[in-house]
Scaffold this motif. Sequence first.
Motif, mmCIF file in Angstrom:
data_model
loop_
_atom_site.group_PDB
_atom_site.id
_atom_site.type_symbol
_atom_site.label_atom_id
_atom_site.label_comp_id
_atom_site.label_asym_id
_atom_site.label_seq_id
_atom_site.Cartn_x
_atom_site.Cartn_y
_atom_site.Cartn_z
ATOM 1 N N LEU A 5 -0.882 -12.601 -1.410
ATOM 2 C CA LEU A 5 -1.595 -12.122 -0.287
ATOM 3 C C LEU A 5 -0.817 -12.661 0.953
ATOM 4 C CD1 LEU A 5 -5.268 -12.797 -1.282
ATOM 5 C CD2 LEU A 5 -3.967 -10.629 -1.004
ATOM 6 N N ASN A 6 0.158 -13.391 0.783
ATOM 7 C CA ASN A 6 0.994 -13.791 1.820
ATOM 8 C C ASN A 6 1.889 -12.785 2.261
ATOM 9 O OD1 ASN A 6 2.559 -15.325 3.840
ATOM 10 N ND2 ASN A 6 3.071 -17.099 2.725
ATOM 11 N N ASP A 29 -3.585 3.657 -0.761
ATOM 12 C CA ASP A 29 -4.628 4.527 -0.395
ATOM 13 C C ASP A 29 -6.053 3.868 -0.155
ATOM 14 O OD1 ASP A 29 -5.992 3.434 -2.716
ATOM 15 O OD2 ASP A 29 -5.394 5.069 -3.998
ATOM 16 N N GLU A 30 -6.958 4.633 0.257
ATOM 17 C CA GLU A 30 -8.303 4.044 0.879
ATOM 18 C C GLU A 30 -8.817 2.981 -0.312
ATOM 19 O OE1 GLU A 30 -12.707 5.736 2.045
ATOM 20 O OE2 GLU A 30 -10.740 6.856 2.782
ATOM 21 N N ASP A 31 -9.033 3.251 -1.455
ATOM 22 C CA ASP A 31 -9.606 2.679 -2.438
ATOM 23 C C ASP A 31 -8.792 1.162 -2.293
ATOM 24 O OD1 ASP A 31 -11.563 4.457 -2.864
ATOM 25 O OD2 ASP A 31 -10.573 5.397 -4.429
ATOM 26 N N GLU A 32 -7.483 1.272 -2.709
ATOM 27 C CA GLU A 32 -6.631 0.029 -2.899
ATOM 28 C C GLU A 32 -6.718 -0.810 -1.507
ATOM 29 O OE1 GLU A 32 -2.721 1.488 -5.150
ATOM 30 O OE2 GLU A 32 -3.054 2.215 -3.219
ATOM 31 N N TYR A 33 -6.662 -0.289 -0.521
ATOM 32 C CA TYR A 33 -6.894 -0.965 0.976
ATOM 33 C C TYR A 33 -8.099 -1.593 0.744
ATOM 34 C CZ TYR A 33 -7.148 -2.383 5.643
ATOM 35 O OH TYR A 33 -7.144 -3.148 7.104
ATOM 36 N N TYR A 34 -9.234 -0.940 0.605
ATOM 37 C CA TYR A 34 -10.665 -1.657 0.732
ATOM 38 C C TYR A 34 -10.543 -2.679 -0.442
ATOM 39 C CZ TYR A 34 -15.610 -2.355 0.088
ATOM 40 O OH TYR A 34 -16.714 -2.970 0.037
ATOM 41 N N LEU A 36 -8.407 -4.710 -1.537
ATOM 42 C CA LEU A 36 -7.511 -5.745 -0.962
ATOM 43 C C LEU A 36 -8.298 -6.630 0.204
ATOM 44 C CD1 LEU A 36 -5.009 -7.116 -1.604
ATOM 45 C CD2 LEU A 36 -3.856 -5.776 -0.122
ATOM 46 N N MET A 37 -8.830 -5.641 1.204
ATOM 47 C CA MET A 37 -9.653 -6.293 2.380
ATOM 48 C C MET A 37 -10.784 -7.092 1.973
ATOM 49 S SD MET A 37 -7.487 -6.386 4.747
ATOM 50 C CE MET A 37 -5.981 -6.401 3.603
ATOM 51 N N SER A 38 -11.418 -6.289 0.857
ATOM 52 C CA SER A 38 -12.897 -7.225 0.609
ATOM 53 C C SER A 38 -12.633 -8.079 -0.177
ATOM 54 C CB SER A 38 -13.521 -5.999 -0.215
ATOM 55 O OG SER A 38 -13.137 -5.662 -1.484
ATOM 56 N N GLY A 39 -11.421 -8.454 -0.723
ATOM 57 C CA GLY A 39 -11.342 -9.769 -1.708
ATOM 58 C C GLY A 39 -11.687 -9.562 -2.935
ATOM 59 N N SER A 40 -11.991 -8.399 -3.518
ATOM 60 C CA SER A 40 -12.256 -8.108 -5.047
ATOM 61 C C SER A 40 -10.890 -7.996 -5.802
ATOM 62 C CB SER A 40 -12.824 -6.669 -5.002
ATOM 63 O OG SER A 40 -12.244 -5.621 -4.787
ATOM 64 N N GLN A 41 -9.967 -7.914 -5.091
ATOM 65 C CA GLN A 41 -8.478 -7.912 -5.757
ATOM 66 C C GLN A 41 -7.826 -9.232 -5.249
ATOM 67 O OE1 GLN A 41 -6.131 -4.568 -4.670
ATOM 68 N NE2 GLN A 41 -4.735 -4.770 -6.481
ATOM 69 N N LYS A 42 -7.471 -9.836 -6.257
ATOM 70 C CA LYS A 42 -6.819 -11.262 -6.048
ATOM 71 C C LYS A 42 -5.650 -11.285 -5.363
ATOM 72 C CE LYS A 42 -10.043 -13.655 -8.294
ATOM 73 N NZ LYS A 42 -11.127 -13.912 -7.419
#
Length: 60
Positions: A5-6, A29-34, A36-42
């Motif tokens: 994430l750095n 894409d929109e789903d990947e960005y969301y 990543l930004m929401s924190g659901s993806q490490k």
Amino acid sequence: MSEGLNCESCTHYVYNEDYEEYECLVSLDEDEYYSLMSGSQKACPYYRRDDEYEIVRKQN
């Protein structure tokens, strides 16, 4: 912060001279960005450590 994430150490994070700021060259894409930004993806799935000496080490 986990390495994935750095953005500052990622090879896809480059300086744009036109805008005078850093930006990510990966087009999420929109789903990947969301996720990543929401924190659901490490970590960013496209993260690649910016290591300018990687090729030199492989030659040895």
